[in-house]
Design a protein around this motif. Sequence first.
Motif, PDB file in Angstrom:
ATOM      1  N   MET A 170      -3.918  85.140  82.938  1.00  0.00           N
ATOM      2  CA  MET A 170      -3.600  84.015  82.056  1.00  0.00           C
ATOM      3  C   MET A 170      -4.363  84.388  81.250  1.00  0.00           C
ATOM      4  O   MET A 170      -5.754  83.699  81.068  1.00  0.00           O
ATOM      5  CB  MET A 170      -3.906  82.934  82.817  1.00  0.00           C
ATOM      6  CG  MET A 170      -3.272  81.801  82.667  1.00  0.00           C
ATOM      7  SD  MET A 170      -3.424  80.174  83.238  1.00  0.00           S
ATOM      8  CE  MET A 170      -4.748  80.089  83.181  1.00  0.00           C
ATOM      9  N   ASN A 171      -3.598  84.021  79.359  1.00  0.00           N
ATOM     10  CA  ASN A 171      -4.561  83.870  78.513  1.00  0.00           C
ATOM     11  C   ASN A 171      -4.702  82.548  77.778  1.00  0.00           C
ATOM     12  O   ASN A 171      -3.322  82.173  77.217  1.00  0.00           O
ATOM     13  CB  ASN A 171      -3.737  85.380  77.725  1.00  0.00           C
ATOM     14  CG  ASN A 171      -4.858  85.272  76.189  1.00  0.00           C
ATOM     15  OD1 ASN A 171      -5.455  84.082  75.824  1.00  0.00           O
ATOM     16  ND2 ASN A 171      -4.767  86.552  75.999  1.00  0.00           N
ATOM     17  N   VAL A 202      -3.044  77.819  74.540  1.00  0.00           N
ATOM     18  CA  VAL A 202      -3.299  76.897  74.398  1.00  0.00           C
ATOM     19  C   VAL A 202      -2.837  77.365  72.969  1.00  0.00           C
ATOM     20  O   VAL A 202      -1.906  76.108  71.852  1.00  0.00           O
ATOM     21  CB  VAL A 202      -4.494  77.107  73.544  1.00  0.00           C
ATOM     22  CG1 VAL A 202      -4.900  76.205  72.893  1.00  0.00           C
ATOM     23  CG2 VAL A 202      -5.221  76.196  74.594  1.00  0.00           C
ATOM     24  N   GLU A 203      -2.290  77.690  71.965  1.00  0.00           N
ATOM     25  CA  GLU A 203      -1.756  78.609  70.780  1.00  0.00           C
ATOM     26  C   GLU A 203      -0.767  78.189  70.427  1.00  0.00           C
ATOM     27  O   GLU A 203       0.450  77.542  70.132  1.00  0.00           O
ATOM     28  CB  GLU A 203      -2.678  80.015  70.162  1.00  0.00           C
ATOM     29  CG  GLU A 203      -1.921  80.550  68.859  1.00  0.00           C
ATOM     30  CD  GLU A 203      -1.688  81.790  68.399  1.00  0.00           C
ATOM     31  OE1 GLU A 203      -1.444  81.988  66.961  1.00  0.00           O
ATOM     32  OE2 GLU A 203      -3.037  82.300  69.074  1.00  0.00           O
ATOM     33  N   VAL A 225      -9.841  76.969  71.883  1.00  0.00           N
ATOM     34  CA  VAL A 225      -9.237  75.760  70.927  1.00  0.00           C
ATOM     35  C   VAL A 225     -10.174  76.628  69.423  1.00  0.00           C
ATOM     36  O   VAL A 225      -9.121  76.814  68.097  1.00  0.00           O
ATOM     37  CB  VAL A 225      -9.553  74.517  70.518  1.00  0.00           C
ATOM     38  CG1 VAL A 225      -9.099  73.895  69.398  1.00  0.00           C
ATOM     39  CG2 VAL A 225      -8.793  74.022  71.576  1.00  0.00           C
ATOM     40  N   ALA A 226     -11.166  77.397  69.434  1.00  0.00           N
ATOM     41  CA  ALA A 226     -12.420  77.249  68.377  1.00  0.00           C
ATOM     42  C   ALA A 226     -11.701  78.742  67.895  1.00  0.00           C
ATOM     43  O   ALA A 226     -12.029  79.397  66.717  1.00  0.00           O
ATOM     44  CB  ALA A 226     -13.856  77.873  68.723  1.00  0.00           C
ATOM     45  N   LEU A 261      -5.310  75.022  62.000  1.00  0.00           N
ATOM     46  CA  LEU A 261      -5.904  74.359  62.941  1.00  0.00           C
ATOM     47  C   LEU A 261      -6.584  73.673  63.121  1.00  0.00           C
ATOM     48  O   LEU A 261      -7.848  73.457  62.804  1.00  0.00           O
ATOM     49  CB  LEU A 261      -5.435  75.573  64.280  1.00  0.00           C
ATOM     50  CG  LEU A 261      -6.134  74.670  65.474  1.00  0.00           C
ATOM     51  CD1 LEU A 261      -4.609  73.560  65.902  1.00  0.00           C
ATOM     52  CD2 LEU A 261      -5.965  75.344  67.084  1.00  0.00           C
ATOM     53  N   LYS A 262      -6.117  72.026  62.760  1.00  0.00           N
ATOM     54  CA  LYS A 262      -6.656  71.120  62.708  1.00  0.00           C
ATOM     55  C   LYS A 262      -7.212  70.085  63.362  1.00  0.00           C
ATOM     56  O   LYS A 262      -6.584  69.325  64.722  1.00  0.00           O
ATOM     57  CB  LYS A 262      -6.712  70.363  61.312  1.00  0.00           C
ATOM     58  CG  LYS A 262      -7.279  69.281  60.776  1.00  0.00           C
ATOM     59  CD  LYS A 262      -7.546  69.856  59.508  1.00  0.00           C
ATOM     60  CE  LYS A 262      -9.014  68.572  58.978  1.00  0.00           C
ATOM     61  NZ  LYS A 262      -9.770  69.566  57.627  1.00  0.00           N
ATOM     62  N   ALA A 263      -8.707  69.450  63.552  1.00  0.00           N
ATOM     63  CA  ALA A 263      -9.177  68.431  64.204  1.00  0.00           C
ATOM     64  C   ALA A 263      -9.042  67.282  63.852  1.00  0.00           C
ATOM     65  O   ALA A 263      -9.593  66.938  62.602  1.00  0.00           O
ATOM     66  CB  ALA A 263     -10.377  69.042  64.787  1.00  0.00           C
ATOM     67  N   VAL A 264      -8.999  66.269  64.657  1.00  0.00           N
ATOM     68  CA  VAL A 264      -8.136  64.819  64.105  1.00  0.00           C
ATOM     69  C   VAL A 264      -8.376  64.023  65.342  1.00  0.00           C
ATOM     70  O   VAL A 264      -8.956  64.129  66.176  1.00  0.00           O
ATOM     71  CB  VAL A 264      -6.309  64.775  63.398  1.00  0.00           C
ATOM     72  CG1 VAL A 264      -6.392  65.289  62.406  1.00  0.00           C
ATOM     73  CG2 VAL A 264      -5.385  64.729  64.508  1.00  0.00           C
TER      74      VAL A 264
END
Length: 209
Positions: free
Chosen positions: A1-2, A7-8, A42-43, A56-59
Amino acid sequence: MNIKKIVEAVLFASDKPLSLKQLQAIFPELQQPDIKALEVAVAEVMQDYHDRPVELKAVASGYRFQVTQEMSPWVSRLFDEKPPRYSRALLETLAIIAYRQPVTRGEIEDIRGVVVSSNIIRTLLEREWIKVVAHKEVPGRPALYASTQQFLDYFNLTSLGQLPTLQEIQELNKPLKDNEQPTQADREQQEINTQPLQETASIETENDT
């Protein structure tokens, strides 16, 4: 499992920001990665999209894919509808709530020195940029307003701590010396620094003051 690819794909398909907890819930219960593993994934995705037209933006609400600010004017050409343009009165009211929250309508009027239009408050509530968090224990029990996660998301902020300080805003508003003209770099930097509360998006509400 990748985990990274999952996530992407999930973030790419989502029409709203997703938190790490929400990403974790996507996986079957017995295969759920821990939060640390998701943070790493995520990183890595963020790094993959570094210096690309999509990021990919963190809000405040989590993470979302979006077009970079540099590419936004080009992408906007795809849409016939122009971005809404908010009045100065609305943005001033929003700024006061963001910096002084929780605050009543009367307190906003005291700061601005003019009556706050009901249309302004209604527009901010409809946009879900502000909400009523309590009622002040004074005669009439006026509503206390505060900003929301949707407000932070819209302005690409993860927390109120990312808002420019009042001192920084005052510095930007200082008059230039005699015969001094702003450079292109100065103008671009000012746009970047003031963007959170000076978006050129909007609705010109009637009777705004």
